[in-house]
Design an enzyme around this catalytic site. Sequence first.
Site, PDB file in Angstrom:
ATOM      1  N   ASN A  13       9.090  -9.536   6.477  1.00 35.18           N
ATOM      2  CA  ASN A  13       8.509  -8.186   6.567  1.00 35.18           C
ATOM      3  C   ASN A  13       7.137  -8.229   7.233  1.00 35.18           C
ATOM      4  O   ASN A  13       6.791  -7.334   8.006  1.00 35.18           O
ATOM      5  CB  ASN A  13       8.413  -7.537   5.184  1.00 35.18           C
ATOM      6  CG  ASN A  13       9.725  -6.906   4.774  1.00 35.18           C
ATOM      7  OD1 ASN A  13      10.147  -5.927   5.380  1.00 35.18           O
ATOM      8  ND2 ASN A  13      10.383  -7.478   3.787  1.00 35.18           N
ATOM      9  N   ARG A  90       3.547 -11.902  -7.150  1.00 31.61           N
ATOM     10  CA  ARG A  90       2.697 -12.116  -8.316  1.00 31.61           C
ATOM     11  C   ARG A  90       2.265 -10.752  -8.855  1.00 31.61           C
ATOM     12  O   ARG A  90       1.954  -9.850  -8.073  1.00 31.61           O
ATOM     13  CB  ARG A  90       1.475 -12.926  -7.861  1.00 31.61           C
ATOM     14  CG  ARG A  90       0.672 -13.540  -8.958  1.00 31.61           C
ATOM     15  CD  ARG A  90      -0.483 -14.354  -8.376  1.00 31.61           C
ATOM     16  NE  ARG A  90      -1.658 -14.204  -9.202  1.00 31.61           N
ATOM     17  CZ  ARG A  90      -1.870 -14.884 -10.316  1.00 31.61           C
ATOM     18  NH1 ARG A  90      -1.004 -15.784 -10.712  1.00 31.61           N
ATOM     19  NH2 ARG A  90      -2.953 -14.682 -11.031  1.00 31.61           N
ATOM     20  N   HIS A 108      10.347  -2.840  -1.595  1.00 29.23           N
ATOM     21  CA  HIS A 108      11.211  -3.421  -2.624  1.00 29.23           C
ATOM     22  C   HIS A 108      12.666  -3.230  -2.202  1.00 29.23           C
ATOM     23  O   HIS A 108      13.035  -2.160  -1.707  1.00 29.23           O
ATOM     24  CB  HIS A 108      10.939  -2.721  -3.959  1.00 29.23           C
ATOM     25  CG  HIS A 108      11.724  -3.302  -5.093  1.00 29.23           C
ATOM     26  ND1 HIS A 108      11.358  -4.481  -5.729  1.00 29.23           N
ATOM     27  CD2 HIS A 108      12.866  -2.892  -5.696  1.00 29.23           C
ATOM     28  CE1 HIS A 108      12.243  -4.753  -6.669  1.00 29.23           C
ATOM     29  NE2 HIS A 108      13.169  -3.810  -6.672  1.00 29.23           N
TER      30      HIS A 108
END
Length: 213
Positions: A13, A90, A108
């Site tokens: 991405n 994270r 996502h």
Amino acid sequence: MKVAVLISGRGSNLQALIDACQDKAFPAEIVLVLSNKADAQGLDRAVKAGIPTATLNPKNFENRASFDAQMSKTIREAGANFICLAGYMRLLSDDFVRTWRDKLINIHPSLLPLFKGLHVHEQTLESGVRFTGCTVHFVRPAMDEGPILAQAVVPVLPNDTPDTLAERILEQEHRLYPLSLKIIAEERVRISSERVIIDGYQPSQGSLINPAG
Ligand code: GAR
């Protein structure tokens, strides 16, 4: 707009964002790629594109708050005023999310609010849904939550494995993320009562709804 991209791994991405920014007409510039993993493949992509990089090792910090405070400092020192999470795996502290509120987006690989967290493609296949996709959203303290900016829809095919499904979704991610960044940088996006409003949005720009393109 000056953008910091946060990564933890492969960085495909990130590559899509780098490629988009290479067009002189693109209204944003990546000024920093920051990783929490020294061996993230995305760091090589940034170096190849001549973009400054930084790596912060969580082990060198007492807690999440001090790690995230250093991230904010590094991001500011690079001159960035906007952040894209691109496979940054994270958790972020509430403080960090508050500091960068409405200046922090994530991509996502599901149609949120379905299938948050890890093992997204396994969750998707187990659920039996026939359509899934990807989502770009503004980040809020809860994981994979926040005002939704853009989604693209992808079919789930009968013989899909987590890998084949991931690959089909990733193709759409690579179109949706640069497009999302573009409309934000064009100052066409605002958030009202936690819903995203896009100025000048035309239904014919179907790429914001169903399959990107
Ligand atoms: C992408 O599929 C992205 O949507 C996902 O990790 C992958 C990173 O790939 N992110 C999340 O699951 C965040 N919750 P990349 O490093 O090749 O961009």
